[in-house]
Design an enzyme around this catalytic site. Structure first.
Site, PDB file in Angstrom:
ATOM      1  N   GLU A  43      57.819  85.844  40.306  1.00 29.56           N
ATOM      2  CA  GLU A  43      59.006  86.302  39.667  1.00 29.56           C
ATOM      3  C   GLU A  43      58.468  87.257  38.550  1.00 29.56           C
ATOM      4  OE1 GLU A  43      61.660  83.754  38.294  1.00 29.56           O
ATOM      5  OE2 GLU A  43      60.194  82.526  37.498  1.00 29.56           O
ATOM      6  N   GLY A  62      57.687  81.568  38.781  1.00 25.40           N
ATOM      7  CA  GLY A  62      56.381  81.630  37.863  1.00 25.40           C
ATOM      8  C   GLY A  62      56.822  83.020  36.863  1.00 25.40           C
ATOM      9  N   ARG A  63      57.261  82.556  35.661  1.00 22.76           N
ATOM     10  CA  ARG A  63      57.632  83.586  34.992  1.00 22.76           C
ATOM     11  C   ARG A  63      56.224  84.575  34.017  1.00 22.76           C
ATOM     12  NH1 ARG A  63      61.772  82.886  31.092  1.00 22.76           N
ATOM     13  NH2 ARG A  63      63.227  81.792  32.939  1.00 22.76           N
ATOM     14  N   ASP A 107      56.160  75.506  37.130  1.00 18.97           N
ATOM     15  CA  ASP A 107      55.375  76.454  37.061  1.00 18.97           C
ATOM     16  C   ASP A 107      53.990  76.088  36.745  1.00 18.97           C
ATOM     17  OD1 ASP A 107      57.706  78.219  37.391  1.00 18.97           O
ATOM     18  OD2 ASP A 107      57.849  78.790  35.109  1.00 18.97           O
ATOM     19  N   GLU A 135      57.450  74.271  28.353  1.00 20.20           N
ATOM     20  CA  GLU A 135      56.912  74.984  27.252  1.00 20.20           C
ATOM     21  C   GLU A 135      57.858  74.864  25.879  1.00 20.20           C
ATOM     22  OE1 GLU A 135      57.215  79.036  28.452  1.00 20.20           O
ATOM     23  OE2 GLU A 135      56.535  79.854  26.424  1.00 20.20           O
ATOM     24  N   THR A 180      57.379  70.956  34.717  1.00 21.05           N
ATOM     25  CA  THR A 180      57.670  72.526  34.987  1.00 21.05           C
ATOM     26  C   THR A 180      57.155  72.614  36.554  1.00 21.05           C
ATOM     27  OG1 THR A 180      57.409  74.934  34.529  1.00 21.05           O
ATOM     28  CG2 THR A 180      55.990  73.422  33.714  1.00 21.05           C
TER      29      THR A 180
END
Ligand code: F6P
Length: 357
Positions: free
Chosen positions: A237, A185-186, A142, A118, A140
């Site tokens: 997370e 995984g923010r 993620d 990102e 990523t």
């Protein structure tokens, strides 16, 4: 070689000088992307390929390594990135954008390939608007970049997390415990949802769906009344409780303005143990998910992305990102890719929920 209508006399597009950088958190498959770019760049186009060190920092400071096929030998299965990475952004450094422009001139670059998530791709998109010829490659673990069904690194992270969950099952069952497993995984819960499904988790908590700890505990209690005394709760997370249901500490941020995560599993585990009385343990997988060798799927995806990226540079498709859609590699506008993060689909989440408790 003299170009003729954009092609050399062998019908190939002209030799180019292309810069490559890897930005943001590292990710299994980065070296495989670089290897593919270098392979096609050198062998097919005869390009000069410069690997800038530590992401945008190397571009701004003029630090690079010349890359060739020989240098990339043996790197396909190797995790990390041989050219280093950082979260440094030209937009956070005084005169940073000017430095990028200067680097393009000084090193006579015809194009840049930015491999990142990102942050790196948003920066690439803005730089393109300011006249920098850049192509993006989505990276990523993620899997949260828009416009691509997959980012490389995700499959490896899910495989590692699933293996960890499998191992936790046997120890949980031996001790009649609840195991809370925190995965990365923010902003989105792709890793949690996939690993939870693949590992047979009792419940999964993701950022997209704020949870109610009372409902989590009730579900565990019902399960344990029915003769099952061990449970696995997978927590992304970035998972958040519904407002007013569980006290969480104030968010803190790193020097690049990224929220510092890690630790929600401890809060969830403490609440489960105190509310249900079930002995509970926590495992935070952290950077283990980002380290080591990429899976076969990620090696193939990275290789496809790398080949497509150098082709995009030669086609002059700047301001675009290579992406996976319907199992084909396509190109989309960088601006569209970074407009919004890609959440877990409603259909996948509904499937995951069928297996809860
Ligand atoms: O963006 C990928 C990611 O793996 C996130 O899931 C995680 O929050 C973050 O990187 C941690 O990165 P670092 O500790 O390197 O700043």
């Amino acid at each position: 070689m003299v170009p003729f209508f954009g092609l050399d006399f062998n019908g190939r597009s002209p030799i180019m000088r292309v810069g490559i950088l890897t930005g943001g958190g590292d990710c299994p498959g980065l070296n495989a992307v670089i290897r593919a770019i270098v392979r096609k760049g050198e062998r097919h186009y005869g390009d000069d390929l410069l690997g800038f060190l530590d992401g945008w920092r190397g571009v701004m400071d003029g630090e690079f390594e010349l890359l060739d096929i020989a240098r990339l030998r043996g790197t396909l299965p190797r995790g990390g990135t041989i050219i280093g990475t950082s979260r440094v952004s030209p937009y956070l450094v005084p005169g940073g954008v000017e430095k990028v422009h200067r680097a393009m001139e000084t090193h006579e670059l015809d194009g840049l390939i930015a491999i990142g998530g990102e942050g790196t791709l948003s920066c690439a998109s803005e730089l393109f608007d300011e006249g920098i010829p850049v192509v993006g490659v989505p990276k990523t673990i993620d899997n949260d970049i828009g416009g691509t069904e997959r980012t490389f690194g995700f499959d490896t992270a899910v495989t590692i997390a699933t293996d960890a969950i499998d191992r936790l099952h046997t120890t949980a069952e031996s001790h009649n415990r609840v195991m809370v497993v925190e995965v990365m995984g923010r902003h989105v819960g792709h890793i949690a949802t996939w690993a939870g499904l693949a590992g047979g988790a009792t419940m999964t908590l993701i950022p997209e769906e704020p949870f109610d700890i009372v409902e989590v505990c009730d579900a565990l209690s019902r399960r344990h009344q029915n003769g099952r005394y061990a449970s696995i709760v997978v927590v992304a997370e970035g998972a958040k409780p519904k407002k007013g249901t569980l006290e969480v500490p104030e968010d803190t941020f790193d020097e690049y303005g990224h929220i510092r995560l890690g630790g929600i599993a401890n809060l969830v585990a403490t609440a489960i143990e105190s509310r249900t009385g079930f002995e509970t343990r926590v495992t935070i997988l952290g950077h283990v998910q980002r380290g080591g060798s990429p899976t076969a799927f990620d090696r193939v995806l990275s290789s496809r992305f790398g080949i497509a990226a150098i082709e995009a540079v030669h086609d002059g498709a700047f301001g675009e990102m290579v992406a996976l859609q319907s199992n084909e590699i396509i190109r989309i506008k960088l601006a569209d890719a970074v407009a919004e993060l890609k959440p877990v689909s409603a259909q996948l989440w509904a499937t995951a929920q069928e297996f809860f408790a």
